[in-house]
Design a protein around this motif. Structure first.
Motif, PDB file in Angstrom:
ATOM      1  N   PHE A 183      -8.439  40.234  32.004  1.00 14.89           N
ATOM      2  CA  PHE A 183      -9.844  40.192  32.389  1.00 14.89           C
ATOM      3  C   PHE A 183      -9.691  38.528  31.415  1.00 14.89           C
ATOM      4  O   PHE A 183     -10.567  37.278  32.175  1.00 14.89           O
ATOM      5  N   ILE A 184      -9.210  38.940  29.977  1.00 18.72           N
ATOM      6  CA  ILE A 184      -9.575  38.054  28.994  1.00 18.72           C
ATOM      7  C   ILE A 184      -8.494  36.740  29.215  1.00 18.72           C
ATOM      8  O   ILE A 184      -9.717  35.706  29.058  1.00 18.72           O
ATOM      9  N   ALA A 185      -7.453  36.792  29.538  1.00 21.38           N
ATOM     10  CA  ALA A 185      -6.652  35.494  30.461  1.00 21.38           C
ATOM     11  C   ALA A 185      -7.182  34.400  31.162  1.00 21.38           C
ATOM     12  O   ALA A 185      -6.979  33.834  31.212  1.00 21.38           O
ATOM     13  N   THR A 222      -9.760  32.781  29.926  1.00 18.93           N
ATOM     14  CA  THR A 222      -8.723  31.441  29.101  1.00 18.93           C
ATOM     15  C   THR A 222      -9.351  30.516  30.405  1.00 18.93           C
ATOM     16  O   THR A 222      -9.222  28.930  29.840  1.00 18.93           O
ATOM     17  N   LEU A 223      -8.656  30.395  31.296  1.00 21.17           N
ATOM     18  CA  LEU A 223      -7.498  29.787  31.862  1.00 21.17           C
ATOM     19  C   LEU A 223      -8.903  28.748  32.552  1.00 21.17           C
ATOM     20  O   LEU A 223      -8.658  27.709  32.488  1.00 21.17           O
ATOM     21  N   LEU A 279      -7.086  35.515  22.761  1.00 27.25           N
ATOM     22  CA  LEU A 279      -7.740  35.193  23.766  1.00 27.25           C
ATOM     23  C   LEU A 279      -9.938  34.842  22.669  1.00 27.25           C
ATOM     24  O   LEU A 279     -10.464  33.738  23.399  1.00 27.25           O
ATOM     25  N   GLY A 280      -9.901  35.682  22.797  1.00 25.65           N
ATOM     26  CA  GLY A 280     -11.155  36.073  22.394  1.00 25.65           C
ATOM     27  C   GLY A 280     -11.728  35.292  21.483  1.00 25.65           C
ATOM     28  O   GLY A 280     -12.642  34.321  21.272  1.00 25.65           O
ATOM     29  N   GLN A 281     -11.277  34.524  20.688  1.00 26.61           N
ATOM     30  CA  GLN A 281     -11.705  33.380  19.398  1.00 26.61           C
ATOM     31  C   GLN A 281     -11.451  31.881  20.604  1.00 26.61           C
ATOM     32  O   GLN A 281     -12.590  31.743  20.549  1.00 26.61           O
ATOM     33  N   ILE A 282     -10.561  31.947  21.473  1.00 25.14           N
ATOM     34  CA  ILE A 282     -10.757  30.379  22.222  1.00 25.14           C
ATOM     35  C   ILE A 282     -11.668  30.288  22.809  1.00 25.14           C
ATOM     36  O   ILE A 282     -13.073  29.738  23.318  1.00 25.14           O
ATOM     37  N   LEU A 283     -12.051  32.065  23.386  1.00 29.25           N
ATOM     38  CA  LEU A 283     -13.827  32.180  23.774  1.00 29.25           C
ATOM     39  C   LEU A 283     -14.818  31.847  23.473  1.00 29.25           C
ATOM     40  O   LEU A 283     -15.552  31.609  24.138  1.00 29.25           O
ATOM     41  N   SER A 284     -14.621  32.705  21.729  1.00 26.15           N
ATOM     42  CA  SER A 284     -15.666  32.578  21.208  1.00 26.15           C
ATOM     43  C   SER A 284     -16.008  31.020  20.433  1.00 26.15           C
ATOM     44  O   SER A 284     -17.251  30.857  19.599  1.00 26.15           O
ATOM     45  N   GLY A 285     -15.071  30.148  20.083  1.00 28.20           N
ATOM     46  CA  GLY A 285     -14.867  28.561  20.884  1.00 28.20           C
ATOM     47  C   GLY A 285     -13.990  28.313  19.091  1.00 28.20           C
ATOM     48  O   GLY A 285     -14.336  26.988  18.348  1.00 28.20           O
ATOM     49  N   ILE A 297      -0.777  21.773  25.090  1.00 25.00           N
ATOM     50  CA  ILE A 297       0.076  22.985  25.434  1.00 25.00           C
ATOM     51  C   ILE A 297      -0.671  24.520  25.220  1.00 25.00           C
ATOM     52  O   ILE A 297       0.217  25.410  26.242  1.00 25.00           O
ATOM     53  N   LEU A 298      -0.521  24.411  24.006  1.00 26.20           N
ATOM     54  CA  LEU A 298      -0.665  25.747  23.950  1.00 26.20           C
ATOM     55  C   LEU A 298      -2.074  26.493  24.579  1.00 26.20           C
ATOM     56  O   LEU A 298      -2.503  27.725  24.890  1.00 26.20           O
ATOM     57  N   GLN A 299      -3.092  25.472  25.041  1.00 28.49           N
ATOM     58  CA  GLN A 299      -4.669  25.873  25.835  1.00 28.49           C
ATOM     59  C   GLN A 299      -3.700  26.808  26.508  1.00 28.49           C
ATOM     60  O   GLN A 299      -4.928  27.806  28.016  1.00 28.49           O
ATOM     61  N   TYR A 300      -2.205  26.612  28.053  1.00 34.74           N
ATOM     62  CA  TYR A 300      -2.013  26.715  28.341  1.00 34.74           C
ATOM     63  C   TYR A 300      -0.817  28.047  28.596  1.00 34.74           C
ATOM     64  O   TYR A 300      -1.212  29.246  29.337  1.00 34.74           O
ATOM     65  N   ILE A 301      -0.674  27.654  27.138  1.00 37.33           N
ATOM     66  CA  ILE A 301       1.132  28.410  27.180  1.00 37.33           C
ATOM     67  C   ILE A 301       0.333  30.497  26.823  1.00 37.33           C
ATOM     68  O   ILE A 301       0.212  31.542  26.886  1.00 37.33           O
TER      69      ILE A 301
END
Length: 295
Positions: A157-159, A162-163, A203-209, A274-278
């Motif tokens: 769900f989180i991945a 993020t994608l 992934l939670g941090q990325i979704l939180s900005g 690259i990290l954004q998708y890895i």
């Protein structure tokens, strides 16, 4: 290089201490305990921790799944993962700071945003971990396959979110309330299975900005601290008669800690795009590993 040498010296000292003082006291019922170091597990721990330190996730989920497949009980797997991730997380976080993937600053005037996020994740994560360890191993009995399926669904769900964020160029803004929810969920996962913390928090941090490289570094440091709380809780509930088996610890620590020293440099030189998708892509692989283990 001086700090790397210092870390390697600590590695040798701690590993020797584990072999001679910790494992004999807590030896138990795990299969194949005749050898102090199991080469397959040492190599697997090194590989999985390399991915974990570079992407913020994967060590506990993938290695834990492998150990369950090999027939080791939860009483041997979960405490071992917590002990190992306490060391690898703290070392990985420090070297992320060393390679400038993140800036941890302290003091009234110099406290950085990364430090504030770290503090929030640690406080909520520690509380959730303590509660989950007590409930899962002292109060009630949790079904392993159900827990693995639960974590796998959360990761997918989180991945996926993020994608979606990356493809649509959606730019999230920092949300403290949202991050609190992710930290609580990650802490519960950590206490029950010894895994599932990294994917949720990263992934939670990325979704939180939060910036991807900073998110990876914060996850490493916070996982180390939260794992320490899990260790203390496990040691405490042994007083109530809960069995603790650390015969896997030398093998897991030997491979995992060494990788934690070396892997953060990968994040330093890898382009952020690259990290954004890895990171989410690797999370989906972890979920597939969990589901495959159940089937």
């Amino acid at each position: 290089m001086g700090r790397v040498g210092f870390a390697l010296a600590i590695y040798a000292i701690v590993l020797a201490s584990i072999v001679f003082f910790v494992v004999p006291r807590y030896s138990g019922t795990a299969v194949n305990t005749s050898a102090t170091f199991l080469p397959t597990i040492v190599i697997a721990a090194f590989l999985f921790e390399t991915f974990d330190s570079a992407s913020g996730m994967g060590f506990g989920a993938t290695l834990g799944a492998l150990l369950f497949v090999l027939g080791y009980p939860a009483a041997a797997v979960v405490p071992t993962l917590l002990f190992s991730e306490a060391a690898t997380g703290l070392v990985g976080g420090l070297f992320h700071n060393e390679f400038e993937n993140v800036e941890f600053g302290y003091g009234d005037e110099s406290t950085t945003e990364a430090t504030r996020v770290l503090g929030l994740v640690v406080v909520i994560g520690v509380g959730a971990t303590i509660v989950s360890v007590v409930l899962a191993y002292l109060a009630i009995e949790v079904s392993g396959p159900l827990v693995q399926a639960y974590i796998g669904i959360i990761i997918v769900f989180i991945a996926g979110l993020t994608l979606f964020q990356n493809v649509t160029d959606f730019s999230g803004t920092y949300s403290q309330r949202q991050l609190i929810g992710f930290a609580a969920l990650a802490g519960l996962n950590k206490g029950i299975t010894g895994s599932g913390f990294g994917p949720v928090i990263t992934l939670g941090q990325i979704l939180s900005g939060i910036y991807e490289k900073s998110a990876t570094a914060i996850t490493s440091m916070s996982e180390g601290i939260v794992s320490l709380a899990g260790i203390v809780t496990f040691l405490t509930i042994t007083i109530a008669g809960v069995g603790l088996d650390l015969t896997l610890l030398p093998s897991v620590f030997a491979g995992g800690f060494l990788a934690a020293i070396l892997a953060p440099y990968t994040v330093r030189v890898m382009p952020n795009r690259i990290l954004q998708y890895i990171v989410p892509g690797y999370a989906l692989i972890l979920a597939a590993t969990l589901f495959a283990d159940i089937l």
